[in-house]
Write an enzyme that holds these catalytic residues in place. Structure first.
Site, short mmCIF file in Angstrom:
data_model
loop_
_atom_site.label_atom_id
_atom_site.label_comp_id
_atom_site.label_asym_id
_atom_site.label_seq_id
_atom_site.Cartn_x
_atom_site.Cartn_y
_atom_site.Cartn_z
N GLU A 11 0.83 -1.20 0.00
CA GLU A 11 0.00 0.00 0.00
C GLU A 11 0.87 1.25 0.00
O GLU A 11 0.54 2.25 -0.66
CB GLU A 11 -0.93 -0.02 1.21
CG GLU A 11 -2.05 -1.04 1.08
CD GLU A 11 -2.94 -1.10 2.30
OE1 GLU A 11 -4.14 -0.86 2.16
OE2 GLU A 11 -2.42 -1.41 3.39
N GLU B 283 -4.38 -9.12 3.17
CA GLU B 283 -5.16 -8.92 4.38
C GLU B 283 -6.34 -9.88 4.52
O GLU B 283 -6.74 -10.22 5.64
CB GLU B 283 -5.67 -7.47 4.43
CG GLU B 283 -4.61 -6.44 4.79
CD GLU B 283 -3.83 -5.95 3.58
OE1 GLU B 283 -3.08 -4.98 3.72
OE2 GLU B 283 -3.96 -6.56 2.49
#
Length: 310
Positions: free
Chosen positions: A160, A180
């Site tokens: 990210e 995730e």
């Protein structure tokens, strides 16, 4: 503006960036004395356009000087101003080996301070974000070009951060993914928004739903990174490529590069008509600069220009 990340030798342990924001104070000022005109008044332009910051709040911390002599071994973030032919390039090195470069509160605080300081330094032309922990990586959204150098693992929050950079380069042996969902959560540091914008919605959904991890070649094939290199013996092939790219940016007009970044970033968030208006407004900011006159004079005199960012 949200956080960004890149990686060099090492592996990122943090799987969730928690929506960390590295930059708080913002303005529409592009450089000293330059502001966007009222051309876009009344148009539907996203908040990010008006929040784009080029000059930090007055009285902000001064950027750290030197290459490595001022860096303590216990520092989690190493800010290095390169010299000689690399002058203008700054390397942000993540150095949190014991935490595998996970995003601790202290590291986030240090990144925030570094971002604020670098934004006020007109001598900074390009920023490279890398890891100084072998096999692991971590970046920030700044007005100058940012390059994520991924030489190791960039998983979850690490990727990210890399997605928030302008350009991403990686070694073929690097591993990247938003994993995730394996932990029954979703990317929370911008991954669900930036990944679709980088590689398309359908493929981004596939990668997030499956928590798939890509190597450098696979990441290049889907457009996640711009360049892929065979890893070298030192384990810093991506960093070396990032440095080569940064050197290409150095001779160009610094105001023009900053404004071009602004026009591209904000134009991509709106319709074409509004985007063209943003481009027109940004173009107008380059006309009264000393750098533009220097560029014309240098061309006439057949010599390299000497830009000062003014």
């Amino acid at each position: 503006m949200a956080a960004a990340v890149a990686t060099a030798p090492g592996t990122l342990g943090s799987l969730h960036a928690g929506g960390v924001r590295l930059v708080a104070a913002c303005s529409t000022r592009l450089c000293r004395g330059l502001r966007l005109p009222g051309l876009l008044a009344g148009r539907r332009v996203g908040p990010a356009f008006w929040a784009q910051s080029w000059v930090p709040a007055a009285g902000g911390p001064a950027p750290r000087r030197g290459y490595s002599s001022e860096v303590k071994t216990e520092d989690e973030l190493r800010v290095r101003h390169l010299e000689d032919e690399n002058r203008g390039i700054v390397v942000l090195g993540i150095n949190r080996a014991y935490g595998k470069n996970s995003l601790s509160k202290n590291l986030i605080k240090m990144l925030s301070k570094a971002v604020d300081a670098l934004k006020s330094d007109k001598k900074v032309r390009t920023i490279i974000i890398r890891s100084e922990v072998p096999g692991i990586f971590c970046a920030a959204n700044l007005p100058v070009p940012t390059i994520a150098a991924i030489d190791g693992l960039a998983l979850g929050g690490g990727l990210e951060l890399a997605l928030a950079c302008d350009i991403r380069v990686a070694a073929s042996s690097a591993k990247m993914g938003l994993v995730e969902t394996k932990l029954a959560i979703i990317p929370g540091g911008g991954g669900t928004q930036r990944l679709p914008r980088a590689i398309g919605m359908s493929l981004a959904k596939e990668l997030i739903f499956s928590a798939r991890v890509l190597d450098g070649q696979e990441a290049k094939a889907v457009g996640l990174i711009s360049h892929v290199l065979e890893q070298n013996q030192e384990g810093d092939a991506a960093y070396r490529k990032a440095l080569d790219l940064a050197r290409e940016f150095l001779p160009q007009g610094p105001v023009a590069v900053r404004v071009a970044k602004l026009a591209i970033n904000q134009g991509m968030e709106v319709d074409l008509v509004t985007g063209l208006a943003i481009e027109e407004a940004c173009y107008a900011q380059t006309i009264p600069t000393k750098d533009r006159l220097e560029g014309l004079l240098a061309f006439k005199e057949k010599r390299p220009p000497r830009y000062k960012g003014e």
